[in-house]
Design an enzyme around this catalytic site. Structure first.
Site, PDB file in Angstrom:
ATOM      1  N   HIS A 487      76.353  27.984 -26.839  1.00 45.17           N
ATOM      2  CA  HIS A 487      77.766  28.086 -26.469  1.00 45.17           C
ATOM      3  C   HIS A 487      78.260  26.769 -25.847  1.00 45.17           C
ATOM      4  O   HIS A 487      79.266  26.201 -26.284  1.00 45.17           O
ATOM      5  CB  HIS A 487      77.957  29.253 -25.482  1.00 45.17           C
ATOM      6  N   GLU A 488      77.531  26.300 -24.850  1.00 44.73           N
ATOM      7  CA  GLU A 488      77.961  25.070 -24.175  1.00 44.73           C
ATOM      8  C   GLU A 488      77.909  23.878 -25.120  1.00 44.73           C
ATOM      9  O   GLU A 488      78.750  22.980 -25.039  1.00 44.73           O
ATOM     10  CB  GLU A 488      77.132  24.814 -22.913  1.00 44.73           C
ATOM     11  N   HIS A 491      81.155  23.594 -26.991  1.00 45.34           N
ATOM     12  CA  HIS A 491      82.162  22.825 -26.243  1.00 45.34           C
ATOM     13  C   HIS A 491      81.824  21.337 -26.307  1.00 45.34           C
ATOM     14  O   HIS A 491      82.695  20.490 -26.474  1.00 45.34           O
ATOM     15  CB  HIS A 491      82.189  23.253 -24.770  1.00 45.34           C
ATOM     16  N   HIS A 494      82.751  19.778 -29.572  1.00 43.06           N
ATOM     17  CA  HIS A 494      84.205  19.656 -29.654  1.00 43.06           C
ATOM     18  C   HIS A 494      84.646  18.354 -28.981  1.00 43.06           C
ATOM     19  O   HIS A 494      85.540  17.660 -29.454  1.00 43.06           O
ATOM     20  CB  HIS A 494      84.832  20.869 -28.948  1.00 43.06           C
TER      21      HIS A 494
END
Ligand SMILES: [Zn+2]
Length: 699
Positions: A487-488, A491, A494
């Site tokens: 998940h991290e 980010h 991105h």
């Protein structure tokens, strides 16, 4: 090795002191080995002084309203402040010390004040307006036009365009709102802490895991009032409340705690801590602020900078999801009632029985030990598996690299393309420490942008709180830890894989709030993909990959009660949106919530339940008319991932062609264009909820 070329056109004073104060050196990576608390205040003094002087110059008549003369110097100045302060707040999060905390707390209000000044600065607003009205605006790149548009929007929502006569009232509303929100949170905290219960007979805690009982015993020991009496202390904080509701066989105790928990900060407790009048007042003030700004409801104000366009669009989305999920929620509930009646002799399942019965049903149906799973996810295997996904999808190489770090746990990596070109770098700080705040998060250290001829490559911080290695073995991650890591990294990618060259919309900057979780939740999907998981597991002692039947059990447990959980989230989201959009006069928040529950919910709480009084997400946090974002982003990420699934039949989900499309249409774009356009460019159509329902076993 520092990877950045020297900056063009830096303020001379900054450059000359750079060698003395590492916080003022912007020529490369942060110099973490040299940063000291006593350097913070001088750096902040200098940067705030320079920036404020610059703002006055830029707003003056001699500065033409152009990108080069006006926006670019402002961006440079704010980048310096955010990079310097970013290092301080990062250290405050990961390597706290009394000295650092003191300078952090002393300087934080100054930084907040500076940004508040910018947000209200009439001169800046007028200059941005002049730029937007000039011929030069049309000649700007789409990214730069987006930055100017975002600035004007934020000024407008901050009241900059109000008639002078309305401004004092608007500011007074903002002040009163922030006071009430703070009080809402304080009341909730005080009401939570006002309740505790001592238990001397251990039999009353039958069913609880030993670690929970040990915690309750420690809490009793720490409480002086129970000196020398062996016993247990319970309170309403989550680590105490949750295990009681989930495991305690004593139904009376469950009910007692449920009642205490769900009536916090309401008329059932101290009048001074009752949030009911605050709820009414906050809603009234938000509606008034919205009217002053020319909107029909506060929900419309909230949606202005978001991806969702109108309250009606959000409500349709939620109602549609509710219709599709409700039959599954009813099925989950029927199963639970049936199981509770037959196996637990609970024939009238109540709200305080739901978590308890669910835990028993889950254990009966999907028993597997988290500890067993952990043995298959040693950290090096999990990391290699993660890097393999990124390298395969995007044609990249991730290698460990050298940089000054703040702690010996921290590793540093470089991402390069296949030609060896540096794309970005990241710090990886995985283990819990007593100097580090909880949770997992990504933060930006340096953002990608063009600087003259050169490109400044981005740098990210990836922080987790995993259990550190013990006994000479590598750290073992739970499957949840692995999902958190992915998940991290979503980010992180991105931020790191952006191709935007202007700060304000580069990476995660300027991305709509309800779309920002798309790349992160997207990455989680790979943790449920056998082809991926089998490559990232190896038993810590034997090296054997995760057995397929264990993985299948994990997969089956993943969607346990997905229907019930979905309608619960929808209930909260519908409540939040209607509350801020069309609550009829004379109706209370509680009336509205009850109506929505009648239609949507499958668990019907008792009459005394006062959920609105502790819904701090929307009354004290930033989620007002935004709670839907959780589901919204899940729909986007599931639907994006489904393109990998559709094309993965033959070659597997790690398809580089689709990976490159995801990179160039979504990750690369940052906030330079609306998220819906990026989504459609990648997916070839509007988002639909089907993939999310399928992933949750509701298709
Ligand atoms: Zn996230």
């Amino acid at each position: 090795m520092p990877s950045f070329r020297p900056r063009a056109g830096v303020t001379p004073s900054t450059e000359s002191t750079a060698t003395m104060n590492p916080l003022l050196d912007f020529s490369g990576l942060p110099r973490y080995s040299e940063v000291k608390p006593e350097q913070v205040t001088p750096a902040v003094d200098q940067l705030l002084g320079e920036n404020r002087a610059l703002v006055e110059t830029l707003c003056g008549p001699s500065t033409p309203p152009t990108w080069e003369a006006f926006v670019a110097p402002m961006e440079d100045a704010n980048e310096r402040l955010s990079r310097a302060w970013g290092q301080v707040s990062h250290l405050h999060s990961v390597l706290d010390s009394p000295e650092l905390r003191e300078v952090y707390n002393a300087n934080l209000p100054r930084i907040t004040q500076y940004y508040a000044e910018l947000g209200q600065h009439q001169g800046l607003f007028l200059k941005f307006k002049a730029l937007a009205a000039s011929a030069a605006y049309a000649a700007l790149s789409p990214a730069r036009r987006k930055i100017v548009d975002n600035e004007l929007r934020d000024f407008r929502l901050g009241g900059a365009e109000l008639p002078e006569a309305d401004k004092p009232r608007f500011m007074a509303i903002q002040e009163e709102l922030s006071k009430h929100s703070a009080k809402f949170e304080e009341n909730l905290l005080d009401a939570t802490n006002a309740w505790s219960k001592f238990i001397t007979d251990e039999a009353e805690l039958a069913g609880l895991p030993d670690d929970a009982k040990a915690m309750f015993r420690e809490m009793a020991e720490a409480d002086g009032s129970l000196a020398n009496t062996p016993g247990f202390k319970l309170n309403l904080q989550a680590p105490s409340f949750m295990p009681i509701l989930q495991y305690c066989e004593n139904r009376g105790l469950r009910e007692e705690m449920y009642r205490a928990y769900t009536t916090r900060a309401s008329e059932y407790g101290a009048e001074t801590l009752d949030n009911t009048p605050l709820i009414a007042r906050i809603l009234e003030l938000r509606a008034e602020a919205a009217r002053l700004l020319g909107f029909a409801s506060y929900a419309q104000v909230s949606l202005e900078p978001k991806m969702a366009e109108t309250p009606a669009e959000v409500l349709d989305f939620l109602e549609n999801l509710a219709t599709r999920a409700k039959p599954y929620a009813e099925r989950d509930m029927a199963e639970l009632r049936d199981y509770a009646a037959k196996e637990l002799s609970l024939t009238d399942l109540q709200a305080w029985d739901v978590a308890f019965a669910s835990e028993k049903l889950r254990e009966a149906r999907y028993a597997f030990s988290e500890n067993e799973v952990k043995q298959y996810f040693p950290e090096p295997r999990a990391l290699a598996g993660l890097f393999r996904v990124i390298e395969t999808l995007y044609g990249l190489d991730i290698r460990e690299d050298a940089a000054p770090v703040w702690h010996e746990d921290v590793k540093f990596f470089a991402i390069r393309d296949r030609s060896g070109q540096l794309i970005g770098q990241f710090y990886l700080d995985l283990y819990a420490r007593d100097t580090k705040r909880g949770g997992a998060w990504m933060d930006d250290a340096i953002t990608r942008r063009r600087k003259g001829e050169a490109i400044q490559t981005p740098v990210a911080y990836l922080n987790c709180n995993f259990t550190r290695p013990v006994g000479g073995k590598p750290a073992l991650l739970t499957h949840d830890d692995v999902i958190t890591l992915f998940h991290e990294f979503g980010h992180g990618l991105h931020h790191l894989l952006t191709r935007v060259e202007d700060l304000g919309v580069s990476g995660i900057n300027g991305v709509e709030w309800d779309a920002v979780e798309l790349p992160s939740q997207f990455m989680e999907n790979f943790c449920w993909e056998w082809d991926v998981v089998k490559h990232m597991t190896g038993h810590v002692d034997t090296g054997e990959p995760l057995p397929r039947d264990l993985f299948d059990k994990m997969l089956a447990a993943k969607n346990f009660q997905a229907g019930m959980q979905t309608v619960r989230q929808i209930e909260f989201a519908l409540f939040d949106m209607h509350l801020h959009h069309d609550l009829p006069p004379g109706k209370t928040a509680l009336d509205l919530l009850r109506e929505i529950r009648q239609r949507v919910a499958v668990v019907h709480p008792p009459e005394y339940n006062r959920f609105p009084n502790n819904f701090s997400h929307i009354f004290a946090g930033g989620y007002a008319a935004g709670y839907y974002s959780y589901k919204w982003a899940e729909v986007l990420s599931a639907d994006a991932y489904s393109l990998f699934e559709e094309n993965g039949q033959l070659s597997g989900v790690l398809n580089p062609d689709i990976g490159h499309r995801f990179w160039s249409e979504i990750l690369a774009q940052g906030g330079a264009r609306p998220a819906i356009e990026s989504f459609k460019a990648f997916r070839g159509r509007e988002p639909t909820i089907d993939a999310l329902l399928r992933h949750n076993g509701m298709a």
